[in-house]
Design an enzyme around this catalytic site. Structure first.
Site, short mmCIF file in Angstrom:
data_model
loop_
_atom_site.label_atom_id
_atom_site.label_comp_id
_atom_site.label_asym_id
_atom_site.label_seq_id
_atom_site.Cartn_x
_atom_site.Cartn_y
_atom_site.Cartn_z
N MET A 29 0.84 -1.20 0.00
CA MET A 29 0.00 0.00 0.00
C MET A 29 0.88 1.26 0.00
SD MET A 29 -3.48 -0.93 1.90
CE MET A 29 -2.99 -0.68 3.58
N GLY A 30 2.14 1.09 -0.37
CA GLY A 30 3.04 2.25 -0.45
C GLY A 30 3.56 2.67 0.91
N ALA A 31 4.07 3.93 0.99
CA ALA A 31 4.77 4.42 2.19
C ALA A 31 5.82 3.38 2.59
CB ALA A 31 3.79 4.70 3.33
N HIS A 33 8.97 1.11 3.56
CA HIS A 33 10.05 1.16 4.53
C HIS A 33 10.96 -0.05 4.28
CE1 HIS A 33 7.70 -1.94 6.51
NE2 HIS A 33 6.68 -1.10 6.62
N GLY A 35 11.20 -2.82 5.65
CA GLY A 35 10.50 -4.12 5.67
C GLY A 35 10.00 -4.48 4.29
N HIS A 36 9.38 -3.52 3.61
CA HIS A 36 8.92 -3.76 2.23
C HIS A 36 10.13 -4.04 1.33
CE1 HIS A 36 5.58 -0.90 3.56
NE2 HIS A 36 4.90 -1.96 3.18
N ASP A 150 2.08 -9.58 8.95
CA ASP A 150 0.62 -9.75 8.87
C ASP A 150 0.36 -11.25 8.71
OD1 ASP A 150 -0.29 -6.83 8.65
OD2 ASP A 150 1.30 -6.99 7.19
N GLN A 153 -3.05 -12.50 7.67
CA GLN A 153 -3.27 -12.19 6.25
C GLN A 153 -2.58 -13.23 5.36
OE1 GLN A 153 -3.02 -8.12 4.41
NE2 GLN A 153 -0.94 -8.76 3.97
N SER A 185 6.73 -0.58 10.30
CA SER A 185 5.37 -0.36 9.81
C SER A 185 5.24 1.10 9.40
CB SER A 185 4.37 -0.67 10.92
OG SER A 185 3.11 -0.12 10.60
P1 AMP Z 1 1.45 -3.02 3.48
O1 AMP Z 1 1.99 -2.01 2.54
O2 AMP Z 1 1.47 -2.58 4.90
O3 AMP Z 1 0.13 -3.59 3.03
O4 AMP Z 1 2.46 -4.24 3.43
C1 AMP Z 1 2.83 -4.86 2.22
C2 AMP Z 1 3.53 -6.15 2.53
O5 AMP Z 1 4.69 -5.90 3.31
C3 AMP Z 1 2.65 -7.12 3.35
O6 AMP Z 1 2.85 -8.43 2.87
C4 AMP Z 1 3.19 -6.95 4.75
O7 AMP Z 1 3.01 -8.09 5.55
C5 AMP Z 1 4.66 -6.70 4.46
N1 AMP Z 1 5.31 -6.03 5.56
C6 AMP Z 1 4.94 -4.87 6.16
N2 AMP Z 1 5.77 -4.58 7.18
C7 AMP Z 1 6.68 -5.57 7.24
C8 AMP Z 1 7.81 -5.85 8.07
N3 AMP Z 1 8.14 -5.05 9.07
N4 AMP Z 1 8.52 -6.97 7.82
C9 AMP Z 1 8.17 -7.80 6.81
N5 AMP Z 1 7.13 -7.59 5.99
C10 AMP Z 1 6.39 -6.50 6.20
#
Ligand code: AMP
Length: 280
Positions: A29-31, A33, A35-36, A150, A153, A185
């Protein structure tokens, strides 16, 4: 790096990719970091091409104010993805995906959606299922990468892929953390200084649970977690559960043949933080 905003332009481009090459997909969903980015790096290693989607999916938000305040950092995201040599970005507008009908489909996730995040965020997983299925159908990736951050999910997506027999392999990715243990996050940016200083307690508590788990009963571990947060001025525990890794069913007693995971959701003011850890 190619950036597409429409389904037709993206599909025209994807049609030219050699069928012997693999396409790895990272939905976001962008933004973005680190982790992504750790997921993008893994996908790059394991596939011929990587596509990242950046789409803030309205149907998975149970609270409209959360959707409204979701950060938009597209320019910055694209710069980060360029550094990673990401091949393709798909960043559609809402109407391109939902054609004026912003509604979720309903799914039978065999109860995986009824607990924890599903219980506290009504309709969330139908929204997630809807967007991920739509994106799989548009992109037709060979592999798709989801973070264990997640975890619920991830299990729900695996279930959906099995139910609909979707031709995509789901790859789990480990949780990427700040140096002090806080799971990365996009919501962390909304924390005040005091909340941010307190937030590592979440992972510290999960680590202590892992330590306690072999010797203590589940209700003792749960009591321990409740106590840890009771006296904290900046963090409020929403739920803590110990559940079977596969079914996500909560248990109050242990069975040594099962694999368990601890799941936690905590409010820091209005910011909701989640985390989880494997216990055995
Ligand atoms: P989101 O943009 O928050 O929907 O996350 C996109 C993907 O990145 C999802 O599969 C999340 O589970 C994963 N994600 C988000 N934060 C982390 C993190 N800290 N470590 C690993 N994967 C992450």
């Amino acid at each position: 790096m190619k950036v597409f905003k429409t389904v037709s332009s993206l599909q025209k481009y994807l049609a030219k990719i050699d069928k012997n090459k693999t396409l790895g997909f990272v939905p976001t969903m962008g933004a973005l970091h680190d982790g992504h980015i750790s997921i993008v790096k893994k996908a790059k290693k394991e596939n011929s091409f990587v596509i990242v989607s950046i789409f803030v999916n309205p149907t998975q938000f149970d609270k409209q104010e959360d959707l409204k305040k979701y950060p938009n950092k597209l320019k910055h995201d694209l710069e980060l993805l360029k550094v990673e040599n990401c091949d393709i970005i798909f960043t559609p507008e809402t109407n391109e995906i939902y054609t004026n009908n912003i509604k979720s489909d309903s799914f039978d996730f065999n109860g995986l959606d009824k607990v924890m995040e599903g219980a506290f965020r009504k309709g969330h997983f139908d929204g997630v299922g809807t967007i991920v299925k739509k994106l799989f159908e548009i992109i037709k990736p060979n592999t798709a990468y989801f973070g264990e951050k997640d975890f619920q999910q991830l299990q729900i997506i695996k279930k959906m892929v099995a139910t609909y027999n979707l031709p995509v392999q789901i790859i789990p990715c480990v949780i990427y953390r700040e140096k002090d243990g806080l799971a990365m996050s996009s919501r962390n940016a909304h924390l005040t200084d005091n909340q941010r200083k307190s937030a590592p307690l979440i992972y510290q508590t999960l680590l202590k649970c892992k330590e306690l788990f072999p010797e203590k009963e589940i209700n003792i571990v749960k009591k321990f977690v409740k106590n840890e947060f009771e006296n904290n001025k900046f963090l409020e525990l929403e739920y803590f559960e110990i559940a079977d890794t596969e079914t996500l069913i909560h248990y109050s007693s242990k069975n040594k043949n099962k694999k368990y995971r601890a799941f936690i959701a905590v409010f820091a003011g209005t910011v909701r933080l989640i985390d989880n850890i494997a216990l055995n």
